[in-house]
Design an enzyme around this catalytic site. Structure first.
Site, PDB file in Angstrom:
ATOM      1  N   PRO A  89       0.818  -1.221   0.000  1.00  0.00           N
ATOM      2  CA  PRO A  89       0.000   0.000   0.000  1.00  0.00           C
ATOM      3  C   PRO A  89       0.851   1.270   0.000  1.00  0.00           C
ATOM      4  CG  PRO A  89      -0.114  -1.118   2.143  1.00  0.00           C
ATOM      5  CD  PRO A  89       0.656  -2.018   1.223  1.00  0.00           C
ATOM      6  N   GLU A 116       1.786  -8.098   8.666  1.00  0.00           N
ATOM      7  CA  GLU A 116       2.103  -6.656   8.748  1.00  0.00           C
ATOM      8  C   GLU A 116       3.004  -6.214   7.592  1.00  0.00           C
ATOM      9  OE1 GLU A 116       0.745  -4.298  10.571  1.00  0.00           O
ATOM     10  OE2 GLU A 116      -0.530  -5.966  11.218  1.00  0.00           O
ATOM     11  N   ARG A 154      -4.431  -8.135 -20.341  1.00  0.00           N
ATOM     12  CA  ARG A 154      -5.343  -7.722 -21.417  1.00  0.00           C
ATOM     13  C   ARG A 154      -4.696  -6.736 -22.394  1.00  0.00           C
ATOM     14  NH1 ARG A 154      -8.433  -3.350 -20.855  1.00  0.00           N
ATOM     15  NH2 ARG A 154     -10.334  -4.259 -21.712  1.00  0.00           N
ATOM     16  N   ASP A 169     -10.995   2.056 -24.319  1.00  0.00           N
ATOM     17  CA  ASP A 169     -11.263   1.891 -22.885  1.00  0.00           C
ATOM     18  C   ASP A 169     -10.916   3.156 -22.120  1.00  0.00           C
ATOM     19  OD1 ASP A 169     -12.171  -0.699 -22.743  1.00  0.00           O
ATOM     20  OD2 ASP A 169     -10.157  -1.553 -22.613  1.00  0.00           O
TER      21      ASP A 169
HETATM   22  N1  SAM Z   1       1.644  -2.725   7.612  1.00  0.00           N
HETATM   23  C1  SAM Z   1       1.559  -2.429   6.220  1.00  0.00           C
HETATM   24  C2  SAM Z   1       1.483  -0.928   6.022  1.00  0.00           C
HETATM   25  O1  SAM Z   1       1.074  -0.227   6.933  1.00  0.00           O
HETATM   26  O2  SAM Z   1       1.834  -0.447   4.946  1.00  0.00           O
HETATM   27  C3  SAM Z   1       0.332  -3.071   5.599  1.00  0.00           C
HETATM   28  C4  SAM Z   1       0.487  -4.535   5.456  1.00  0.00           C
HETATM   29  S1  SAM Z   1      -0.877  -5.303   4.639  1.00  0.00           S
HETATM   30  C5  SAM Z   1      -1.913  -5.697   5.982  1.00  0.00           C
HETATM   31  C6  SAM Z   1      -0.215  -6.832   4.151  1.00  0.00           C
HETATM   32  C7  SAM Z   1       0.223  -6.934   2.719  1.00  0.00           C
HETATM   33  O3  SAM Z   1      -0.893  -6.753   1.872  1.00  0.00           O
HETATM   34  C8  SAM Z   1       1.225  -5.930   2.235  1.00  0.00           C
HETATM   35  O4  SAM Z   1       2.542  -6.322   2.543  1.00  0.00           O
HETATM   36  C9  SAM Z   1       0.984  -5.896   0.748  1.00  0.00           C
HETATM   37  O5  SAM Z   1       1.693  -6.927   0.080  1.00  0.00           O
HETATM   38  C10 SAM Z   1      -0.506  -6.181   0.645  1.00  0.00           C
HETATM   39  N2  SAM Z   1      -1.329  -4.976   0.428  1.00  0.00           N
HETATM   40  C11 SAM Z   1      -2.250  -4.478   1.266  1.00  0.00           C
HETATM   41  N3  SAM Z   1      -2.861  -3.411   0.755  1.00  0.00           N
HETATM   42  C12 SAM Z   1      -2.314  -3.216  -0.471  1.00  0.00           C
HETATM   43  C13 SAM Z   1      -2.523  -2.253  -1.496  1.00  0.00           C
HETATM   44  N4  SAM Z   1      -3.400  -1.262  -1.362  1.00  0.00           N
HETATM   45  N5  SAM Z   1      -1.797  -2.359  -2.636  1.00  0.00           N
HETATM   46  C14 SAM Z   1      -0.896  -3.345  -2.780  1.00  0.00           C
HETATM   47  N6  SAM Z   1      -0.641  -4.284  -1.833  1.00  0.00           N
HETATM   48  C15 SAM Z   1      -1.341  -4.218  -0.692  1.00  0.00           C
END
Ligand code: SAM
Length: 248
Positions: A89, A116, A154, A169
Site C-alpha cells: 500500500p 504486517e 489484457r 477503454d
Molecule cells: N503494515 C503495512 C502498512 O502499513 O503499509 C500493511 C500490510 S498489509 C496488511 C499486508 C500486505 O498486503 C502488504 O505487505 C501488501 O503486500 C498487501 N497490500 C495491502 N494493501 C495493499 C494495497 N493497497 N496495494 C498493494 N498491496 C497491498
C-alpha cells in the site's frame, strides 16, 4: 510474457487465473504464470515464514531469508532487466500508463506481502518497484497481484479478441470511455440514442468522442487538466462547456 508470483498462498490464484480471458491467454501460451510458494524456501523444521517485529508491536512480519532465496532462485532463469515488484500500500499507485509499460516487459516477478508486511530489507535490497492498487489496506498482496496481472494481460497482443477495443477503454488515451448500449433498442421505454442506430459512422465517432470528453469533464476533471487535447477535442470540449452552461 511470464509472470512469477511469490506468495504464501498460491491456492488463492487458481480461480481468477483459470477463467475467461486470463484462462484463454494461458492456454494459448500468451501468458505464463508461475506460482512460487515462499514457504518452499524456508530451511527450518516448521517452515516458518514470519516472525515478531523487532521493537515490539502488533502482528507478524514476513521473514527476509525465504523471500531473498525465492527471488534469487526465480531470477536465475530470467532476464536480468525484468522488474521485481513488491505489492504494497506504500508503493506508487497503479495506473494505465504503468500497466502499458509493464505489458512491454518480457516478464515480471511479483512479491505478495502478508500480515504486517515484509521485512524492510526486502524493500531496500531486492525489489525494483513497489506498487499499490489504491489507498486502502488489504490483508495480503495476492489480490493486488491478481489485479496487476489481469490489467497487464489484457494489454498483451492477441489476448483480447478485438484489440482495438483497448484503445477506447477508459484511461488508455487519458479519458474515460464513452457510454455503450446493446439490443434491444428500447426497453421499458428506455431508448438507445438515435445516433447509434443511424449507421453514420462519422457522426457516431464524433458523438462518442464528445461523450467521452463530457463524462471525463464531469466525473474526472483532473484527467482533462492532465491531457493534451487535440484541436478537434478542444472544439468538442468548448461545445460541451457551452451546453452545460457553466464554467467547467
Ligand atoms: N503494515 C503495512 C502498512 O502499513 O503499509 C500493511 C500490510 S498489509 C496488511 C499486508 C500486505 O498486503 C502488504 O505487505 C501488501 O503486500 C498487501 N497490500 C495491502 N494493501 C495493499 C494495497 N493497497 N496495494 C498493494 N498491496 C497491498
Amino acid at each position: 510474457m511470464f509472470i512469477d508470483i511469490l506468495t504464501l498462498f498460491p491456492g488463492m490464484f487458481s480461480g481468477p487465473f483459470e477463467h475467461s480471458i486470463m484462462g484463454r491467454a494461458r492456454e494459448r501460451d500468451l501468458l505464463e504464470i508461475n506460482l512460487v510458494d515462499i514457504r518452499d524456501y524456508t530451511k527450518d523444521k516448521h517452515s516458518v515464514t514470519d516472525d515478531y517485529p523487532y521493537g515490539g508491536g502488533a502482528g507478524m512480519v514476513m521473514k527476509v531469508e525465504p523471500i531473498f532465496r525465492a527471488v534469487e532462485d526465480v531470477k536465475k532463469d530470467r532476464p536480468s532487466e525484468v522488474p521485481t515488484v513488491l505489492l504494497s500500500p506504500q508503493g506508487r499507485t497503479l495506473n494505465q500508463d504503468l500497466v502499458k509499460e509493464y505489458s512491454t516487459c518480457k516478464g515480471l516477478i511479483l512479491i505478495c506481502g502478508h500480515y504486517e508486511g515484509v521485512d524492510e530489507r526486502v524493500r531496500e535490497n531486492i525489489i525494483t518497484d513497489e506498487i499499490s492498487i489504491g489507498d486502502y489496506v488489504l490483508t495480503g498482496g495476492e489480490l493486488p497481484a491478481m489485479v496487476l496481472v489481469n490489467a497487464v494481460a489484457r494489454m498483451l497482443p492477441s489476448v483480447l479478441g478485438d484489440e482495438d477495443s483497448i484503445k477506447e477503454d477508459s484511461f488508455f488515451e487519458g479519458l474515460l470511455g464513452y457510454p455503450q448500449y446493446t439490443r434491444p433498442r428500447e426497453y421499458r421505454g428506455l431508448k438507445v440514442p438515435e445516433i447509434l442506430l443511424s449507421g453514420d459512422h462519422a457522426r457516431i465517432k464524433r458523438w462518442r468522442s464528445k461523450q467521452a470528453l463530457k463524462r471525463t469533464l464531469l466525473r474526472r476533471p483532473d484527467l482533462i487538466t492532465k491531457k493534451k487535447l487535440s484541436g478537434r477535442q478542444e472544439k468538442l470540449l468548448a461545445e460541451i462547456r457551452e451546453e452545460l452552461g457553466d464554467d467547467k
